[in-house]
Write an enzyme that holds these catalytic residues in place. Sequence first.
Site, PDB file in Angstrom:
ATOM      1  CB  THR A  32      43.545  49.237  31.462  1.00 23.44           C
ATOM      2  OG1 THR A  32      44.826  48.735  31.049  1.00 23.44           O
ATOM      3  CG2 THR A  32      42.777  48.155  32.208  1.00 23.44           C
ATOM      4  CB  CYS A  36      52.373  46.875  33.428  1.00 22.79           C
ATOM      5  SG  CYS A  36      50.714  47.512  33.724  1.00 22.79           S
ATOM      6  CB  CYS A  40      52.583  45.128  36.776  1.00 20.69           C
ATOM      7  SG  CYS A  40      51.319  46.255  37.427  1.00 20.69           S
ATOM      8  NE  ARG A  43      41.364  40.702  37.608  1.00 20.06           N
ATOM      9  CZ  ARG A  43      40.035  40.779  37.546  1.00 20.06           C
ATOM     10  NH1 ARG A  43      39.307  40.386  38.580  1.00 20.06           N
ATOM     11  NH2 ARG A  43      39.453  41.264  36.485  1.00 20.06           N
ATOM     12  NE  ARG A  65      45.996  55.975  31.857  1.00 22.21           N
ATOM     13  CZ  ARG A  65      46.001  55.415  33.056  1.00 22.21           C
ATOM     14  NH1 ARG A  65      47.141  55.343  33.727  1.00 22.21           N
ATOM     15  NH2 ARG A  65      44.905  54.907  33.572  1.00 22.21           N
ATOM     16  CB  CYS A  67      51.341  50.766  35.085  1.00 21.46           C
ATOM     17  SG  CYS A  67      50.650  50.134  36.633  1.00 21.46           S
ATOM     18  CB  CYS A  70      54.334  48.232  37.942  1.00 26.53           C
ATOM     19  SG  CYS A  70      54.076  48.520  36.170  1.00 26.53           S
ATOM     20  CG  ASP A 442      94.972  39.847  33.027  1.00 29.78           C
ATOM     21  OD1 ASP A 442      94.986  41.083  32.952  1.00 29.78           O
ATOM     22  OD2 ASP A 442      94.789  39.226  34.099  1.00 29.78           O
TER      23      ASP A 442
END
Length: 493
Positions: A32, A36, A40, A43, A65, A67, A70, A442
């Site tokens: 694709t 992501c 995400c 699927r 690039r 998503c 998400c 302390d």
Amino acid sequence: MSQVLDHERCYRAVAGRDARFDGWFFTAVRTTGIYCRPSCPARTPLARNVSFFTTAAAAQGAGYRACRRCRPDAVPGSPEWDVRADVVARAMRLIADGEVERSGVPGLAAHLGYSERQLHRLLVGELGVGPLALARAQRAQTARLLIETTDLPMADVAFAAGFASIRQFNDTVREVFASTPSDLRRSKPATSNGSPGWLTVRLAARAPYEAAEVLLFLGAHAVPGLEEWDGTTFSRVLDLPHGPAVVRLSPAPDGGPAVTARLRLAELRDLGAAVTRCRRMLDLDADPTAVDDVLGADPALAPLVAAAPGRRVPASPDAEELAVRAVLGQQVSVVGARTLTARLLSAGTPLPEPVGTLTHAFPRAAALAEGDLSAVGLTGARRRTVHALTAALAAGEIALDPGADRDEAGRALLAVPGIGPWTAALVALRGLADPDVWLPGDLALRRSLAVLGSSDADAATRWRPWRSYAVLHLWALAVPSLFTRTSQLPRSA
């Protein structure tokens, strides 16, 4: 998780949509061309079709690039950079703070004591991309924030985000988000910035995150004129590179693991630095699962961890400010330290006009080094310590910026007359956001250790590498009024 990513382990996290790994790595799908976050909801791709990257910049550099579903640019940052102390982690902290935008790659390299070539080789060797690509990814994220949270003209957005030209801005947005800036604005979520001049940003955290507790802790230490606490919202002045700004921080209205930040900036190009400093102040990039797994396995701390899962370490947006405040707070109450600090504010940069009770940024080191502190109410010895500390900070002899070498900073602080191990450790814990700090001597910690049947010497090594978080649990046990949750003593106490 190591920076050498294990494909099988990463894929299991993706298949389980495990949000705990959001920000640790990014999933790139070859079929694709999209990258992501691990959680995400789309699927799950086939294992043979995915690659994993440690940074969004590396995924972008490989041609992927972001998503749209998400929004991987909106995840918490990797906790790796806060945990580690090597030069790559220091560089990442400085890049996030905007050092490349302010002084370029030569300035970044000089800041770290490396040549440009050495630094580039180290970053590419581990992350796959150099400092310019990492800064470009941050510019793209800042641009998206401005596009979606303001109605500014796109030209103003471009230059505020740090781009050198409108064309560079348009090209980068298209490459990273597969959308034009105009398309992003048309699809922006419905938001209301309220008063003109304010930006509203959602700062995401890894769950569990109790925003109200962190904000109460900060509010309990609020200095009049610099900070303000109304029981829900913590506000303060930030001293940013291009002028003082005001931020109002409150729990996310949806109750999720996030904080809503409303920002009023002197210049919009400070947005990236403001967001980074707020994230550090609120400890939003921590990995609570890793911390709780270690501390919760200790029988003494287990009840405290179970009562307050995901507890964070509230920090300062400016380590130099924290160092001065730590000196002022030596051997006095919280109320006394707030009063003394407020008396210093007249030396700081004033806001153009007050915002509520907020009037000034905290004074910079040079102003305090040269200032007359006789009216503050300090002892002569304490005055000399403040002058020596701020003179060393102003001269660059002590470095407390996000890229500082933490060990070297500690040694330099201890060389200042009047600064001992407790003060130096507090600066590391709440100034440099070091996750593995113990506060020797302390008093509140000693009280809690006595209840738990542990010794100071034992605790100093027992809870590595998350001793800073153990300190917060023990403080909550000793001083529950500083925390929203009412800490309970173990049943055996």
